[in-house]
Motif scaffolding. Structure first.
Motif, PDB file in Angstrom:
ATOM      1  N   VAL A 267       0.874  -1.169   0.000  1.00 29.61           N
ATOM      2  CA  VAL A 267       0.000   0.000   0.000  1.00 29.61           C
ATOM      3  C   VAL A 267       0.911   1.218   0.000  1.00 29.61           C
ATOM      4  N   MET A 268       0.708   2.067  -0.981  1.00 30.09           N
ATOM      5  CA  MET A 268       1.473   3.302  -1.082  1.00 30.09           C
ATOM      6  C   MET A 268       0.535   4.456  -0.738  1.00 30.09           C
ATOM      7  N   LEU A 269       0.883   5.217   0.287  1.00 30.69           N
ATOM      8  CA  LEU A 269       0.100   6.391   0.657  1.00 30.69           C
ATOM      9  C   LEU A 269       0.843   7.631   0.190  1.00 30.69           C
ATOM     10  N   LEU A 270       0.164   8.451  -0.599  1.00 30.52           N
ATOM     11  CA  LEU A 270       0.746   9.686  -1.100  1.00 30.52           C
ATOM     12  C   LEU A 270       0.151  10.857  -0.340  1.00 30.52           C
ATOM     13  N   SER A 271       0.989  11.804   0.017  1.00 28.82           N
ATOM     14  CA  SER A 271       0.542  13.056   0.633  1.00 28.82           C
ATOM     15  C   SER A 271       1.107  14.198  -0.195  1.00 28.82           C
ATOM     16  N   TYR A 272       0.225  15.044  -0.705  1.00 24.47           N
ATOM     17  CA  TYR A 272       0.670  16.166  -1.526  1.00 24.47           C
ATOM     18  C   TYR A 272       1.423  17.187  -0.673  1.00 24.47           C
ATOM     19  N   VAL A 273       2.471  17.758  -1.244  1.00 26.27           N
ATOM     20  CA  VAL A 273       3.287  18.749  -0.539  1.00 26.27           C
ATOM     21  C   VAL A 273       3.313  20.081  -1.273  1.00 26.27           C
ATOM     22  N   VAL A 274       2.422  20.216  -2.256  1.00 27.46           N
ATOM     23  CA  VAL A 274       2.324  21.438  -3.053  1.00 27.46           C
ATOM     24  C   VAL A 274       0.855  21.832  -3.154  1.00 27.46           C
ATOM     25  N   PRO A 275       0.567  23.055  -3.607  1.00 19.39           N
ATOM     26  CA  PRO A 275      -0.822  23.499  -3.751  1.00 19.39           C
ATOM     27  C   PRO A 275      -1.584  22.642  -4.771  1.00 19.39           C
ATOM     28  N   PRO A 276      -2.916  22.555  -4.616  1.00 19.91           N
ATOM     29  CA  PRO A 276      -3.748  21.742  -5.508  1.00 19.91           C
ATOM     30  C   PRO A 276      -3.575  22.068  -6.994  1.00 19.91           C
ATOM     31  N   GLU A 277      -3.374  23.322  -7.337  1.00 16.83           N
ATOM     32  CA  GLU A 277      -3.251  23.681  -8.750  1.00 16.83           C
ATOM     33  C   GLU A 277      -1.981  23.082  -9.367  1.00 16.83           C
ATOM     34  N   THR A 278      -0.962  22.887  -8.567  1.00 17.44           N
ATOM     35  CA  THR A 278       0.259  22.248  -9.063  1.00 17.44           C
ATOM     36  C   THR A 278      -0.002  20.762  -9.325  1.00 17.44           C
ATOM     37  N   ILE A 279      -0.759  20.121  -8.438  1.00 18.75           N
ATOM     38  CA  ILE A 279      -1.148  18.717  -8.641  1.00 18.75           C
ATOM     39  C   ILE A 279      -1.956  18.601  -9.928  1.00 18.75           C
ATOM     40  N   THR A 280      -2.911  19.485 -10.111  1.00 19.50           N
ATOM     41  CA  THR A 280      -3.768  19.452 -11.301  1.00 19.50           C
ATOM     42  C   THR A 280      -2.938  19.541 -12.580  1.00 19.50           C
TER      43      THR A 280
ATOM     44  N   HIS B 117      -0.116  18.349 -13.180  1.00 17.84           N
ATOM     45  CA  HIS B 117       0.626  17.109 -13.441  1.00 17.84           C
ATOM     46  C   HIS B 117      -0.262  15.867 -13.389  1.00 17.84           C
ATOM     47  N   ARG B 118      -1.547  16.058 -13.169  1.00 24.63           N
ATOM     48  CA  ARG B 118      -2.466  14.924 -12.977  1.00 24.63           C
ATOM     49  C   ARG B 118      -2.554  14.019 -14.205  1.00 24.63           C
ATOM     50  N   ALA B 119      -2.620  14.578 -15.411  1.00 18.76           N
ATOM     51  CA  ALA B 119      -2.736  13.748 -16.617  1.00 18.76           C
ATOM     52  C   ALA B 119      -1.546  12.804 -16.748  1.00 18.76           C
ATOM     53  N   ALA B 120      -0.348  13.293 -16.485  1.00 18.49           N
ATOM     54  CA  ALA B 120       0.846  12.450 -16.561  1.00 18.49           C
ATOM     55  C   ALA B 120       0.817  11.374 -15.481  1.00 18.49           C
TER      56      ALA B 120
END
Length: 94
Positions: A3-16, A18-21
């Motif tokens: 089980v891999m748990l990911l926690s974002y460390v940047v603002p949501p717009e930065t995640i968005t 890179h989300r497609a990749a």
């Protein structure tokens, strides 16, 4: 299984951005047979990915995730061996 748990460390717009990749990376994991399932945490602060293989294999694969490549998330790895599963999920048992 890992089980891999990911926690974002940047603002949501930065995640968005890179989300497609990241989704392409997950699809590649499905096609290879490594990925069992994945999903976002609620609220959206990261995600959970469940993969076949050893922890070392999961860590190596996670390092190729666009979220990891760009430093967008921290990863925690938990090795589990399912022993009790719901009907239809027998394939998950070790």
């Amino acid at each position: 299984m890992i089980v891999m748990l990911l926690s974002y460390v940047v603002p949501p717009e930065t995640i968005t951005a890179h989300r497609a990749a990241h989704l392409d990376w997950l699809r590649d994991g499905l096609e290879s047979g490594r990925l069992l399932f994945a999903g976002r945490k609620v609220p959206v602060t990261g995600g959970m990915i469940v993969v076949r293989g050893t922890q070392a294999e999961a860590e190596a694969w996670a390092a190729t995730d666009p979220f990891a490549v760009h430093g967008l998330a921290e990863y925690q790895f938990i090795e589990i061996e399912p022993s009790v599963v719901a009907p239809g999920l027998e394939a998950l048992k070790g």
